[in-house]
Design a protein around this motif. Structure first.
Motif, PDB file in Angstrom:
ATOM      1  N   CYS A  16      -8.296   4.222  -5.688  1.00  0.00           N
ATOM      2  CA  CYS A  16      -7.552   3.035  -5.253  1.00  0.00           C
ATOM      3  C   CYS A  16      -6.490   3.323  -4.195  1.00  0.00           C
ATOM      4  O   CYS A  16      -6.110   2.409  -3.454  1.00  0.00           O
ATOM      5  N   TYR A  17      -5.987   4.547  -4.118  1.00  0.00           N
ATOM      6  CA  TYR A  17      -4.911   4.830  -3.160  1.00  0.00           C
ATOM      7  C   TYR A  17      -5.355   5.770  -2.052  1.00  0.00           C
ATOM      8  O   TYR A  17      -5.402   5.391  -0.881  1.00  0.00           O
ATOM      9  N   TYR A  18      -5.707   6.998  -2.409  1.00  0.00           N
ATOM     10  CA  TYR A  18      -6.102   7.951  -1.370  1.00  0.00           C
ATOM     11  C   TYR A  18      -7.445   7.584  -0.752  1.00  0.00           C
ATOM     12  O   TYR A  18      -7.613   7.655   0.467  1.00  0.00           O
ATOM     13  N   ASP A  24      -6.547  -4.480  -0.480  1.00  0.00           N
ATOM     14  CA  ASP A  24      -5.437  -3.726  -1.044  1.00  0.00           C
ATOM     15  C   ASP A  24      -4.912  -4.407  -2.306  1.00  0.00           C
ATOM     16  O   ASP A  24      -4.529  -3.737  -3.269  1.00  0.00           O
ATOM     17  N   LEU A  73      -5.886   7.159  -8.718  1.00  0.00           N
ATOM     18  CA  LEU A  73      -5.233   7.582  -7.475  1.00  0.00           C
ATOM     19  C   LEU A  73      -6.267   7.873  -6.396  1.00  0.00           C
ATOM     20  O   LEU A  73      -6.087   7.501  -5.229  1.00  0.00           O
ATOM     21  N   ARG A 127      -7.211  -3.551  -5.241  1.00  0.00           N
ATOM     22  CA  ARG A 127      -6.994  -2.189  -5.742  1.00  0.00           C
ATOM     23  C   ARG A 127      -5.675  -2.088  -6.511  1.00  0.00           C
ATOM     24  O   ARG A 127      -5.571  -1.354  -7.493  1.00  0.00           O
ATOM     25  N   TYR A 128      -4.665  -2.836  -6.051  1.00  0.00           N
ATOM     26  CA  TYR A 128      -3.391  -2.855  -6.776  1.00  0.00           C
ATOM     27  C   TYR A 128      -3.571  -3.436  -8.165  1.00  0.00           C
ATOM     28  O   TYR A 128      -3.048  -2.902  -9.158  1.00  0.00           O
ATOM     29  N   LEU A 177       1.597   0.041  -4.856  1.00  0.00           N
ATOM     30  CA  LEU A 177       0.364   0.615  -5.413  1.00  0.00           C
ATOM     31  C   LEU A 177       0.563   2.036  -5.915  1.00  0.00           C
ATOM     32  O   LEU A 177       0.259   2.335  -7.087  1.00  0.00           O
ATOM     33  N   PRO A 178       1.071   2.959  -5.094  1.00  0.00           N
ATOM     34  CA  PRO A 178       1.249   4.327  -5.628  1.00  0.00           C
ATOM     35  C   PRO A 178       2.274   4.410  -6.743  1.00  0.00           C
ATOM     36  O   PRO A 178       2.131   5.229  -7.650  1.00  0.00           O
ATOM     37  N   THR A 216       0.815  -1.221   0.000  1.00  0.00           N
ATOM     38  CA  THR A 216       0.000   0.000   0.000  1.00  0.00           C
ATOM     39  C   THR A 216       0.847   1.269   0.000  1.00  0.00           C
ATOM     40  O   THR A 216       0.401   2.296  -0.505  1.00  0.00           O
TER      41      THR A 216
END
Length: 357
Positions: free
Chosen positions: A247-249, A175, A244, A178-179, A53-54, A49
């Motif tokens: 899936c991340y923020y 997670d 972004l 989302r990745y 991912l980012p 995470t």
């Protein structure tokens, strides 16, 4: 040797235009894909995470910016604003009940539309003036997002992103899920950009990048192709911003898309290599991961040696080393990490017969 052109015979134009004519390149691509897909299975949740991912998302954004900078030769210092437009547009669409896939595409279209409007005005100038024009876009979008409550809710407000649901039926709660969504978007963008250079559109952009007035002489409409490059690049940036956000923020604020993000994206493109898809990925990995690795390594070194170093110095040494590494890479190879890889690859292709290079 395992890396040779032996057995590669170009008997048709289709064979000659293959992306990976060498068997080793195809095997290496397969290995990279397997490693990328299986990352959640062998990488810890924290690193997944906070790092993997980012990095995939920023690589997607860097590829979009590289299409404009490396493909068409146009500078853009407001790319974070493009991502912000995509992020806010997609989140609003998602909160209105639009499916995730359509919300992401809607964010990309919103970013492409607004980015093209700014691009049409900015492309009347060149060089430093173009850079200042795109920088103005960054400040205008920042101001609009922060001061229009209908967009962000206010300068200090946080906008919650809806959960990711594929096709409106399959919820993505983990997670790892989302990745994989972010990785799928990255692969689609990379596949598109790898093929752009083999089309007439890509060759027209390359002509404009080298000499735009020469392109006009041979019949290439410079303004139209530059504007289309702004549109395509902004669309990819908007999609990256949407991914972004979702899936991340998973919650966005105006502070997440300021000028420093645009500068980081430009650094990813320059350090990785202009006009290179692989360079965008390498640049994103370097710019994103190097400070983390340097900080972790320095802390481990201080603890192992029981050194009396203040926390403030520990926090600043990695930044100084990080900056020195960027300068060092650009001094060794101004064309970036992708060129360093290409030099190594070409050396292996002809080794031990150096005179063939």
């Amino acid at each position: 040797m395992f890396y040779r052109r032996a057995g590669v015979r170009h008997t048709s134009y289709v064979a000659d235009r293959k992306l990976w004519p060498l068997a080793f390149d195809r095997r290496m691509l397969a290995v990279v894909m397997v490693v990328a897909i299986t990352v959640p299975l062998w990488l810890g949740p924290l690193y997944l995470t906070a790092w993997a991912l980012p990095m995939v998302i920023w690589a997607t954004a860097a590829m979009g910016l590289n299409l404009l900078m490396g493909g068409a030769g146009q500078i853009h210092l407001g790319y974070a604003a493009v991502m912000a437009i995509g992020a806010y547009a997609s989140v609003h669409l998602g909160r209105a009940g639009v499916p995730f896939e359509l919300a992401v595409l809607g964010g990309g279209l919103a970013a492409a539309l607004i980015g093209s409007v700014f691009g049409a005005a900015a492309l009347r100038v060149k060089g430093l003036y173009l850079a200042i024009s795109t920088l103005a876009m960054q400040y205008i979008v920042d101001f609009g997002i922060a001061h229009v409550p209908a967009i962000s809710g206010g300068s200090q407000a946080t906008l919650q992103a809806p959960p990711v649901t594929l096709l409106g039926l399959v919820p993505v709660d983990s997670d790892a899920g989302r990745y994989w969504v972010a990785l799928a978007v990255c692969v689609v963008v990379a596949s598109f950009l790898l093929n752009v250079s083999r089309t007439g559109y890509g060759r027209a952009l390359a002509t404009i990048r080298d000499k735009d007035y020469a392109a006009e002489v041979i019949g290439v409409n410079s303004f139209r192709y530059k504007l289309s490059a702004f549109w395509t690049s902004s669309f990819i940036g908007g999609v990256a911003g949407a991914v972004l956000a979702f899936c991340y923020y998973r919650a966005i604020t105006p502070e997440q898309f300021h000028l420093d993000v645009s500068i980081q994206l430009v650094a990813m493109v320059i350090v990785g290599g202009l006009g290179s898809v692989m360079g965008s990925m390498l640049g994103a990995a370097f710019i994103f991961a190097a400070p983390l690795l340097l900080n972790t390594g320095l802390v481990a070194l201080v603890r192992a040696g029981d050194l009396a170093i203040s926390q403030e110095l520990i926090a600043h040494i990695p930044l100084a080393v990080y900056g020195a590494l960027i300068i060092g890479f650009l001094l060794i190879e101004p064309l970036g990490l992708a060129k360093i890889y290409d030099n190594i690859r070409k050396y292996i292709l002809v080794w031990p017969f150096r005179h063939l290079g």
